[in-house]
Design a protein around this motif. Structure first.
Motif, mmCIF file in Angstrom:
data_model
loop_
_atom_site.group_PDB
_atom_site.id
_atom_site.type_symbol
_atom_site.label_atom_id
_atom_site.label_comp_id
_atom_site.label_asym_id
_atom_site.label_seq_id
_atom_site.Cartn_x
_atom_site.Cartn_y
_atom_site.Cartn_z
ATOM 1 N N UNK A 43 0.828 -1.211 0.000
ATOM 2 C CA UNK A 43 0.000 0.000 0.000
ATOM 3 C C UNK A 43 0.863 1.263 0.000
ATOM 4 N N UNK A 44 2.123 1.163 0.417
ATOM 5 C CA UNK A 44 3.039 2.282 0.350
ATOM 6 C C UNK A 44 3.057 3.198 1.549
ATOM 7 N N UNK A 45 2.499 2.779 2.689
ATOM 8 C CA UNK A 45 2.547 3.582 3.920
ATOM 9 C C UNK A 45 2.420 2.666 5.130
ATOM 10 N N UNK A 46 2.794 3.196 6.294
ATOM 11 C CA UNK A 46 2.664 2.425 7.537
ATOM 12 C C UNK A 46 1.201 2.361 7.960
ATOM 13 N N UNK A 47 0.706 1.154 8.119
ATOM 14 C CA UNK A 47 -0.662 0.965 8.583
ATOM 15 C C UNK A 47 -0.698 0.959 10.109
ATOM 16 N N UNK A 48 0.348 0.395 10.729
ATOM 17 C CA UNK A 48 0.382 0.223 12.176
ATOM 18 C C UNK A 48 1.373 1.182 12.829
ATOM 19 N N UNK A 49 0.970 1.692 13.991
ATOM 20 C CA UNK A 49 1.851 2.485 14.849
ATOM 21 C C UNK A 49 2.363 1.536 15.927
#
Length: 303
Positions: A43-49
């Motif tokens: 997806x190209x981004x961090x989903x989880x912190x």
């Protein structure tokens, strides 16, 4: 992107940690970590912190997860549909349910069936007078629920069961007659008559009603008719059971005529085309109504 990756993401959010998610999915923690990392790369981004003890969604991750949940729910519904079809359950089932006959006992039979066959798409329709019989004859519905008269037997080869009674009476708002005492059929001619639209059946016509007005207003459904009835737009021949609350509170009054019959009793039946072959949904629903029919017969005979 795969459904397995989305299910992994949901397990992480539901359980809060990678360890707990791995346990819930019966996978190792490295497998869970790899799956979610690949998803983030795709997806190209961090989903989880991951900066907290309990893993959270990033701001963009929250939007992504909302859509993922919709997709997972649709996938579950598709899986359930596949299982239902594999068991031979009907993919869709049409029921013609005349509004005049609706009651909590019939609704309970339908509700039980809806819950027992979540993969089946049910289509429940009302419509014009005798629409249930008409839809069964035209094979536009697999099950009909409506008032039943003996002449219906000549219209086709049916299975049918009695499941209740209805009393058809003349009702009007007190405001319609302006305190006049209506006791003769001819007096009703001075006021509009509200009628549910007739079906296309050859024996159905406006002459079938036991009392008629000079001005007849045809209405497509019972709820619109009842609304106009309450507002004093006219009088109607209608099921008494459908209007008991309004009668008890004085919003509607029953008109009793001295020169003609002003009420009739009709049987409510569930019916279908006679056939040796019925699918699981049809068989289950018919059995629900059989129990209702047995209870009705016992009550009717005072057993």
């Amino acid at each position: 992107m795969t459904l397995d990756q989305l299910r992994t993401l949901k397990a992480i959010i539901d359980n809060g940690t990678l360890n707990a998610a791995a346990s819930a999915l019966h996978k190792t923690q490295p497998a869970v970590s790899i799956a979610i990392k690949k998803l983030e790369e795709q997806v190209g981004f961090d989903i989880l912190d991951r900066a907290h003890y309990r893993i959270r969604l990033t701001q963009r991750g929250q939007l992504f997860f909302q859509e993922a949940q919709v997709l997972l729910q649709e996938a579950e519904q598709l899986t359930q549909l596949g299982k239902e079809l594999a068991r031979g359950n009907e993919a869709s089932f049409a029921i013609s349910y005349e509004q005049l006959c609706s009651n909590e006992h019939i609704n309970a039979c339908l509700k039980s069936t809806f819950r027992s066959f979540p993969g089946t798409r049910f289509n429940v329709s009302g419509g014009s007078r005798f629409s249930a019989l008409q839809n069964i004859i035209k094979q536009e519905a697999q099950l009909g629920i409506g008032p039943w008269f003996h002449l219906f037997h000549a219209a086709g080869n049916f299975d049918s069961m009695p499941i209740g009674k209805m009393e058809i009476v003349i009702l009007a708002s007190p405001s319609l007659f302006d305190a006049k005492d209506i006791t003769l059929a001819s007096q009703l001619n001075h006021y509009p008559s509200l009628n549910v639209q007739e079906s296309d059946l050859p024996f159905d016509s406006d002459k079938l009603t036991f009392v008629r007005g000079m001005q007849q207003i045809k209405i497509g459904d019972i709820y619109t008719l009842k609304s106009l009835l309450l507002d004093g737009a006219g009088w109607a021949v209608i099921s008494k059971q459908q209007c008991m609350k309004e009668i008890d509170t004085g919003l509607l009054q029953q008109v009793v005529l001295s020169d003609v019959e002003s009420k009739i009793e009709a049987e409510i039946r569930v019916f279908r085309h006679y056939s040796r072959q019925h699918g699981p949904v049809a068989s289950y629903l018919w059995e629900q109504f059989r129990h209702l029919s047995d209870a009705f017969k016992k009550q009717d005979c005072g057993c």
